[in-house]
Design a protein around this motif. Structure first.
Motif, mmCIF file in Angstrom:
data_model
loop_
_atom_site.group_PDB
_atom_site.id
_atom_site.type_symbol
_atom_site.label_atom_id
_atom_site.label_comp_id
_atom_site.label_asym_id
_atom_site.label_seq_id
_atom_site.Cartn_x
_atom_site.Cartn_y
_atom_site.Cartn_z
ATOM 1 N N ASP A 217 36.613 18.818 -15.150
ATOM 2 C CA ASP A 217 36.581 19.844 -16.021
ATOM 3 C C ASP A 217 35.417 19.852 -17.092
ATOM 4 O O ASP A 217 35.035 20.888 -17.492
ATOM 5 N N ASP A 218 34.720 18.696 -16.981
ATOM 6 C CA ASP A 218 33.424 18.654 -18.041
ATOM 7 C C ASP A 218 32.469 17.711 -17.281
ATOM 8 O O ASP A 218 31.465 17.278 -17.882
ATOM 9 N N HIS A 219 32.500 17.401 -16.051
ATOM 10 C CA HIS A 219 31.167 16.728 -15.548
ATOM 11 C C HIS A 219 30.946 17.466 -14.138
ATOM 12 O O HIS A 219 31.806 17.954 -13.337
ATOM 13 N N LEU A 220 29.552 17.222 -13.824
ATOM 14 C CA LEU A 220 29.040 17.819 -12.690
ATOM 15 C C LEU A 220 28.548 16.590 -11.936
ATOM 16 O O LEU A 220 28.447 15.359 -12.503
ATOM 17 N N VAL A 221 28.321 16.428 -10.426
ATOM 18 C CA VAL A 221 27.723 15.173 -9.728
ATOM 19 C C VAL A 221 26.984 15.572 -8.779
ATOM 20 O O VAL A 221 26.937 16.784 -8.266
ATOM 21 N N PHE A 222 26.059 14.697 -8.516
ATOM 22 C CA PHE A 222 25.035 15.104 -7.280
ATOM 23 C C PHE A 222 24.773 13.971 -6.559
ATOM 24 O O PHE A 222 24.711 12.567 -7.463
ATOM 25 N N ALA A 223 24.556 13.741 -5.415
ATOM 26 C CA ALA A 223 23.923 12.338 -4.650
ATOM 27 C C ALA A 223 22.631 11.925 -4.912
ATOM 28 O O ALA A 223 21.662 12.936 -4.892
ATOM 29 N N ASP A 224 22.357 10.769 -5.080
ATOM 30 C CA ASP A 224 20.957 10.297 -5.130
ATOM 31 C C ASP A 224 20.679 9.859 -3.578
ATOM 32 O O ASP A 224 21.176 9.079 -2.762
ATOM 33 N N ILE A 225 19.880 10.761 -2.796
ATOM 34 C CA ILE A 225 19.597 10.621 -1.289
ATOM 35 C C ILE A 225 18.175 10.389 -1.559
ATOM 36 O O ILE A 225 17.641 9.548 -0.895
ATOM 37 N N ARG A 226 17.410 11.277 -2.232
ATOM 38 C CA ARG A 226 15.994 11.078 -2.334
ATOM 39 C C ARG A 226 15.427 11.568 -3.724
ATOM 40 O O ARG A 226 14.795 12.203 -3.915
ATOM 41 N N SER A 227 16.060 10.889 -4.613
ATOM 42 C CA SER A 227 15.842 10.953 -6.067
ATOM 43 C C SER A 227 15.349 9.709 -6.723
ATOM 44 O O SER A 227 15.706 9.663 -7.928
ATOM 45 N N PRO A 228 14.201 8.944 -6.555
ATOM 46 C CA PRO A 228 13.892 8.050 -7.141
ATOM 47 C C PRO A 228 13.382 8.199 -8.637
ATOM 48 O O PRO A 228 13.553 7.462 -9.581
ATOM 49 N N GLY A 229 12.581 9.383 -8.682
ATOM 50 C CA GLY A 229 12.233 9.745 -10.194
ATOM 51 C C GLY A 229 13.331 10.395 -11.063
ATOM 52 O O GLY A 229 13.308 9.725 -12.156
ATOM 53 N N THR A 230 14.255 10.883 -10.486
ATOM 54 C CA THR A 230 15.340 11.300 -11.269
ATOM 55 C C THR A 230 16.266 10.124 -11.876
ATOM 56 O O THR A 230 16.260 10.138 -12.857
ATOM 57 N N VAL A 231 16.400 9.300 -11.050
ATOM 58 C CA VAL A 231 17.124 8.312 -11.405
ATOM 59 C C VAL A 231 16.611 7.315 -12.224
ATOM 60 O O VAL A 231 17.065 6.770 -13.179
ATOM 61 N N ALA A 232 15.359 6.981 -11.944
ATOM 62 C CA ALA A 232 14.392 5.949 -12.731
ATOM 63 C C ALA A 232 14.356 6.590 -14.183
ATOM 64 O O ALA A 232 14.655 6.099 -15.294
ATOM 65 N N ASN A 233 14.376 7.988 -14.226
ATOM 66 C CA ASN A 233 14.194 8.684 -15.480
ATOM 67 C C ASN A 233 15.756 8.636 -16.347
ATOM 68 O O ASN A 233 15.424 8.275 -17.516
ATOM 69 N N LEU A 234 16.331 8.747 -15.671
ATOM 70 C CA LEU A 234 18.131 8.539 -16.259
ATOM 71 C C LEU A 234 18.182 7.303 -16.773
ATOM 72 O O LEU A 234 19.031 7.182 -17.624
ATOM 73 N N LYS A 235 17.704 6.463 -15.999
ATOM 74 C CA LYS A 235 17.992 4.939 -16.363
ATOM 75 C C LYS A 235 17.215 4.775 -17.923
ATOM 76 O O LYS A 235 17.833 3.890 -18.593
ATOM 77 N N LYS A 236 16.257 5.379 -18.394
ATOM 78 C CA LYS A 236 15.508 5.189 -19.339
ATOM 79 C C LYS A 236 15.885 6.310 -20.449
ATOM 80 O O LYS A 236 16.079 5.914 -21.759
ATOM 81 N N ASN A 237 16.159 7.421 -19.973
ATOM 82 C CA ASN A 237 16.699 8.465 -20.841
ATOM 83 C C ASN A 237 17.678 9.234 -20.203
ATOM 84 O O ASN A 237 17.536 9.944 -19.273
ATOM 85 N N HIS A 238 19.111 9.365 -20.767
ATOM 86 C CA HIS A 238 19.871 9.941 -19.928
ATOM 87 C C HIS A 238 20.114 11.537 -20.086
ATOM 88 O O HIS A 238 20.980 12.158 -19.395
ATOM 89 N N ALA A 239 19.231 12.177 -20.874
ATOM 90 C CA ALA A 239 19.066 13.665 -20.920
ATOM 91 C C ALA A 239 18.888 14.322 -19.795
ATOM 92 O O ALA A 239 17.752 14.023 -18.841
ATOM 93 N N VAL A 240 19.759 15.106 -19.417
ATOM 94 C CA VAL A 240 19.513 16.024 -18.009
ATOM 95 C C VAL A 240 19.805 17.433 -18.495
ATOM 96 O O VAL A 240 20.727 17.733 -19.252
ATOM 97 N N GLU A 241 19.090 18.153 -17.686
ATOM 98 C CA GLU A 241 19.505 19.648 -17.660
ATOM 99 C C GLU A 241 19.843 20.119 -16.074
ATOM 100 O O GLU A 241 19.040 19.715 -15.386
#
Length: 159
Positions: free
Chosen positions: A42-66
């Motif tokens: 009810d309050d989470h979305l999820v997606f798989a990291d298949i080819r997301s090196p930039g997204t994952v690296a960014n989230l490890k430093k700054n958790h903000a996402v849209e």
């Protein structure tokens, strides 16, 4: 606490393609399409990291996402802002993987599972509707806008 509405869940479930924005170390945005978006609860979305090196690296430093999800035919959807957590192992990883096993429907499903390096769990803190300016006119309704875009994409497909 924000709860995803029935309509928000419907749009995410039907569309399965999202555009995810994270913040790069230099403060610039990183926009990346994700074809594995899903409603986790009810309050989470999820997606798989298949080819997301930039997204994952960014989230490890700054958790903000849209996360933006839009129905291309009705030109309506939602923008979800929140906090992204990268999940790469453990019981939660296994639980999400089991969930995705039921979602992977294409012929490459076994190959796709082996490509999953992790998941991003997004705690949605704010959600706003995305609605095309086409609805600003008094005359267009959802059915006529849908009909127009179905015709448009059908013509593109014929090329």
């Amino acid at each position: 606490m924000l709860r995803l509405t029935t309509d928000m869940k419907r749009v995410v479930t039907e569309q399965r393609l999202a555009f995810v924005t994270t913040v790069c170390p230099d403060g610039t945005p990183n926009l990346s399409p994700k074809g594995t978006i899903a409603v986790w609860d009810d309050d989470h979305l999820v997606f798989a990291d298949i080819r997301s090196p930039g997204t994952v690296a960014n989230l490890k430093k700054n958790h903000a996402v849209e996360v933006n999800v839009v129905d291309p035919f009705t030109r309506k959807g939602y923008r979800f802002k929140g906090i992204g957590e990268v999940i790469v192992d453990g019981e939660l990883f296994q639980e999400i993987m089991r969930f995705y096993r039921g979602r992977l429907v294409d012929t490459a499903k076994d190959k796709m599972e082996s490509l999953i390096r992790g998941f991003v769990l997004v705690k949605v803190e704010n959600a706003l509707p995305l609605i095309s300016p086409a609805y600003d006119d008094a005359s267009p309704d959802e059915q006529s806008i849908r009909k127009h875009w179905i015709s448009y994409f059908a013509a593109l497909n014929e090329r």
